[in-house]
Design an enzyme around this catalytic site. Structure first.
Site, PDB file in Angstrom:
ATOM      1  N   GLY A   1       0.830  -1.202   0.000  1.00 14.98           N
ATOM      2  CA  GLY A   1       0.000   0.000   0.000  1.00 14.98           C
ATOM      3  C   GLY A   1       0.859   1.245   0.000  1.00 14.98           C
ATOM      4  O   GLY A   1       1.786   1.367   0.789  1.00 14.98           O
TER       5      GLY A   1
ATOM      6  N   GLU B   1     -18.080  18.321   4.323  1.00 15.81           N
ATOM      7  CA  GLU B   1     -17.459  18.930   3.146  1.00 15.81           C
ATOM      8  C   GLU B   1     -18.258  18.629   1.878  1.00 15.81           C
ATOM      9  O   GLU B   1     -18.449  19.517   1.026  1.00 15.81           O
ATOM     10  CB  GLU B   1     -16.000  18.446   3.025  1.00 15.81           C
TER      11      GLU B   1
HETATM   12  C1  LIG Z   1     -12.783  11.111   1.994  1.00 18.26           C
HETATM   13  C2  LIG Z   1     -11.720  11.109   3.067  1.00 18.26           C
HETATM   14  C3  LIG Z   1     -11.338  12.290   3.665  1.00 18.26           C
HETATM   15  C4  LIG Z   1     -10.342  12.308   4.649  1.00 18.26           C
HETATM   16  N1  LIG Z   1      -9.990  13.492   5.210  1.00 18.26           N
HETATM   17  C5  LIG Z   1      -8.989  13.531   6.105  1.00 18.26           C
HETATM   18  C6  LIG Z   1      -8.538  14.757   6.655  1.00 18.26           C
HETATM   19  O1  LIG Z   1      -9.068  15.828   6.350  1.00 18.26           O
HETATM   20  N2  LIG Z   1      -7.507  14.732   7.543  1.00 18.26           N
HETATM   21  C7  LIG Z   1      -6.893  13.566   7.903  1.00 18.26           C
HETATM   22  O2  LIG Z   1      -5.942  13.595   8.678  1.00 18.26           O
HETATM   23  N3  LIG Z   1      -7.297  12.398   7.409  1.00 18.26           N
HETATM   24  C8  LIG Z   1      -8.317  12.335   6.522  1.00 18.26           C
HETATM   25  N4  LIG Z   1      -8.726  11.142   6.004  1.00 18.26           N
HETATM   26  C9  LIG Z   1      -8.090   9.914   6.478  1.00 18.26           C
HETATM   27  C10 LIG Z   1      -6.759   9.676   5.787  1.00 18.26           C
HETATM   28  O3  LIG Z   1      -6.896   9.804   4.397  1.00 18.26           O
HETATM   29  C11 LIG Z   1      -6.275   8.290   6.183  1.00 18.26           C
HETATM   30  O4  LIG Z   1      -6.107   8.264   7.571  1.00 18.26           O
HETATM   31  C12 LIG Z   1      -4.970   7.932   5.495  1.00 18.26           C
HETATM   32  O5  LIG Z   1      -5.125   7.933   4.104  1.00 18.26           O
HETATM   33  C13 LIG Z   1      -4.500   6.556   5.960  1.00 18.26           C
HETATM   34  O6  LIG Z   1      -3.319   6.228   5.327  1.00 18.26           O
HETATM   35  P1  LIG Z   1      -2.929   4.710   5.035  1.00 18.26           P
HETATM   36  O7  LIG Z   1      -1.584   4.762   4.399  1.00 18.26           O
HETATM   37  O8  LIG Z   1      -3.120   3.902   6.251  1.00 18.26           O
HETATM   38  O9  LIG Z   1      -4.014   4.202   4.007  1.00 18.26           O
HETATM   39  P2  LIG Z   1      -4.443   4.784   2.604  1.00 18.26           P
HETATM   40  O10 LIG Z   1      -4.021   6.198   2.441  1.00 18.26           O
HETATM   41  O11 LIG Z   1      -5.877   4.454   2.479  1.00 18.26           O
HETATM   42  O12 LIG Z   1      -3.602   3.947   1.558  1.00 18.26           O
HETATM   43  C14 LIG Z   1      -3.785   2.584   1.376  1.00 18.26           C
HETATM   44  C15 LIG Z   1      -3.147   2.192   0.058  1.00 18.26           C
HETATM   45  O13 LIG Z   1      -3.106   0.777  -0.001  1.00 18.26           O
HETATM   46  C16 LIG Z   1      -3.548   0.335  -1.261  1.00 18.26           C
HETATM   47  N5  LIG Z   1      -4.134  -1.000  -1.072  1.00 18.26           N
HETATM   48  C17 LIG Z   1      -5.198  -1.330  -0.316  1.00 18.26           C
HETATM   49  N6  LIG Z   1      -5.391  -2.660  -0.335  1.00 18.26           N
HETATM   50  C18 LIG Z   1      -4.422  -3.171  -1.105  1.00 18.26           C
HETATM   51  C19 LIG Z   1      -4.086  -4.494  -1.518  1.00 18.26           C
HETATM   52  N7  LIG Z   1      -4.790  -5.552  -1.107  1.00 18.26           N
HETATM   53  N8  LIG Z   1      -3.054  -4.671  -2.339  1.00 18.26           N
HETATM   54  C20 LIG Z   1      -2.314  -3.594  -2.771  1.00 18.26           C
HETATM   55  N9  LIG Z   1      -2.580  -2.329  -2.403  1.00 18.26           N
HETATM   56  C21 LIG Z   1      -3.614  -2.126  -1.579  1.00 18.26           C
HETATM   57  C22 LIG Z   1      -4.541   1.390  -1.708  1.00 18.26           C
HETATM   58  O14 LIG Z   1      -4.627   1.414  -3.130  1.00 18.26           O
HETATM   59  C23 LIG Z   1      -3.913   2.667  -1.148  1.00 18.26           C
HETATM   60  O15 LIG Z   1      -3.022   3.269  -2.059  1.00 18.26           O
HETATM   61  C24 LIG Z   1      -9.722  11.099   5.030  1.00 18.26           C
HETATM   62  C25 LIG Z   1     -10.116   9.905   4.424  1.00 18.26           C
HETATM   63  C26 LIG Z   1     -11.086   9.905   3.450  1.00 18.26           C
HETATM   64  C27 LIG Z   1     -11.500   8.613   2.804  1.00 18.26           C
END
Ligand SMILES: Cc1cc2nc3c(=O)[nH]c(=O)nc-3n(C[C@H](O)[C@H](O)[C@H](O)COP(=O)(O)OP(=O)(O)OC[C@H]3O[C@@H](n4cnc5c(N)ncnc54)[C@H](O)[C@@H]3O)c2cc1C
Length: 453
Positions: free
Chosen positions: A19, A182
């Site tokens: 990811g 939003e």
């Molecule tokens: C609409 C929305 C608005 C948000 N607004 C805010 C905000 O204003 N402020 C804030 O702090 N946070 C916000 N968040 C939360 C924030 O985006 C997340 O906390 C953050 O993105 C988490 O990061 P992560 O790396 O854990 O996961 P993610 O950013 O979700 O990344 C996960 C990645 O893993 C990949 N992936 C998933 N499953 C698989 C698999 N099986 N195989 C290969 N790749 C895979 C996906 O394609 C993605 O690229 C928001 C979230 C959303 C959905």
């Protein structure tokens, strides 16, 4: 393996990152000069800035501005290899990750593993809602939402029946957290400002925007005062806010809510956006089982204070999939845990001891409409124009890529100072995207054993 061992050619330490969202990207970046070989595997080719998805869904920004190609973002990281594929299996015993690209499986061995696949939309046991209420977790979701919103105005313009026209011009947003607020704020701005003078039969400003939440407050995370103020601001803009209203049913043209007093109410609404909840990636279930544990209430994997899986110090679970204390699913948590995992791997190669993650809370923020935002930084609460300016500065700073920052700033000037929305195209590709998302969700449901999260 020590740094010296690696240098002697015993084989470079292999790090696999699953990811490339906020967590995965910050981990990969922090490994830039480390003596390790990194493989980043993501199911998409882009790093997605999820906090601005609602602006793609309402025609302000284009998808490229919030989703640059991962291999371009990491082009100067010579020790990083990027593979676009879906990770299906993590075998912590054999220390391998299996991923699939167009039906072809590949197994990638690792010495250290960083798992950061985030979450996906949860319909709280009502998976059938997915066909009518679009979630907001991916570029496909945002383009689909944009297509449905813009299309609703187009259909209404040609609709002779006034009741049906009213249904087409009613937009329901479920979930009154930052994303729901939003979305509701931007759909109202679209109807009241951006689409003005565009139609001949309908008045787009007659559109209704309904915001529902099962809880008692808007933006509960920001505290009572900001919640009440935001609710007032939304109402002033024209959003109809319904709190203590749990959505119990929906179909193509309506939505039913249950109220606290035991009664229920049905609203005619064609376009529905689901911003109510998320649950951890199905890969979490495999990891929890491998460590002899269980997932938490939000489908996240409980980890040790250094972000590692219990019993597997070589496996880090970070970001939204990580359950650590009361840390929320936020971008800043993902970035800091990603950086921490990378630094721990490097420290181990240097023979240094592990340290716990010390999270620094930098606050949270949301926009309500143009020139109006809220921000909570420690005990400080900022609202109105000041909150909005802070939101602007933070988002410009964190948006990935200089070119994207410049073009986002230009678009915001056009949309907020002027009233234009450049991104209103509806394409046939959306049909394919809809099918792809439905197929992926069905596969994920099957992976969860047919259970709703
Ligand atoms: C609409 C929305 C608005 C948000 N607004 C805010 C905000 O204003 N402020 C804030 O702090 N946070 C916000 N968040 C939360 C924030 O985006 C997340 O906390 C953050 O993105 C988490 O990061 P992560 O790396 O854990 O996961 P993610 O950013 O979700 O990344 C996960 C990645 O893993 C990949 N992936 C998933 N499953 C698989 C698999 N099986 N195989 C290969 N790749 C895979 C996906 O394609 C993605 O690229 C928001 C979230 C959303 C959905």
């Amino acid at each position: 393996v020590t740094r010296a061992d690696a240098a002697r050619g015993a084989g470079r330490h292999r790090v696999v990152i699953v990811g490339c969202g906020f967590g995965g990207l910050f981990a990969a970046r922090a490994l830039k000069r480390a003596p390790v070989d990194v493989t980043v595997i993501d199911r998409t080719n882009h790093h997605l800035f999820q906090p601005l998805l609602y602006q793609v869904a309402t025609g302000i920004l284009s998808e490229g501005e919030i989703a640059p190609a991962i291999r371009d973002v990491l082009r100067r990281h010579r020790n990083v290899r990027v593979r676009m594929a879906e990770v299906t299996t993590i075998d912590v015993g054999a220390r391998t990750v299996t991923s699939v690209q167009r039906g072809e499986e590949r197994t990638t061995p690792y010495d250290s593993l960083i798992v950061a696949p985030g979450t996906h939309t949860s319909y709280f046991g009502h998976d059938e809602f997915a066909q009518w209420a679009i979630g907001l977790k991916s570029i496909d979701d945002a383009l689909e939402a944009r297509g449905r919103i813009i299309e609703a105005f187009e259909l209404a313009e040609s609709e002779p029946d006034p009741d049906r026209r009213a249904t087409l011009l009613t937009f329901a947003v479920i979930g009154a957290g930052p994303t729901g607020v939003e979305m509701a704020g931007q759909i109202i701005e679209l109807s009241r400002r951006a689409l003005r003078h565009n139609f001949r039969t309908i008045d787009p400003a007659a559109a209704r925007v309904l915001l529902f939440d099962a809880g008692p407050a808007v933006l509960p995370f920001f505290g009572e005062r900001i919640g009440a103020k935001t609710e007032r601001n939304l109402s002033r803009l024209g959003v109809e806010v319904h709190l203590g209203a749990a959505v119990t049913g929906m179909d193509e043209d309506s939505l039913t809510i249950a109220l606290g007093d035991g009664t229920s109410e049905t609203f005619a609404a064609h376009t529905k956006v689901w911003a109510a909840g998320v649950t951890g990636s199905s890969l979490g279930r495999q990891l929890a089982a491998a460590s002899g544990g269980t997932l938490d209430r939000l489908g996240r994997v409980p980890v040790q204070d250094d972000c590692t899986l219990p019993g597997h110090p070589e496996v880090f679970v970070i970001g939204d999939l990580m359950a650590l204390g009361d840390l929320p699913g936020m971008a800043e948590v993902a970035m800091q845990s990603g950086r921490h995992a990378a630094r721990t791997i490097v420290a181990r190669l240097d023979g240094k001891p592990d340290t716990p993650l010390h999270y620094r809370d930098l606050g949270s923020m949301a926009t309500i409409s143009r020139f109006s935002g809220v921000a909570a930084i420690g005990p400080v609460r900022l609202t109105g124009f000041v909150g909005w300016v802070l939101w602007l500065v933070v988002h410009i700073t964190f948006l990935t890529g200089f070119k994207n920052r410049v073009s986002a700033l230009a678009r915001w000037t056009i949309s907020f100072v002027g009233r234009g929305r450049s991104e209103r195209t509806i394409t046939v590709q959306q049909v394919l995207a809809r099918q792809a998302v439905a197929a992926r969700e069905a596969a994920e449901r099957a992976a969860r054993g047919g259970q709703s999260p």
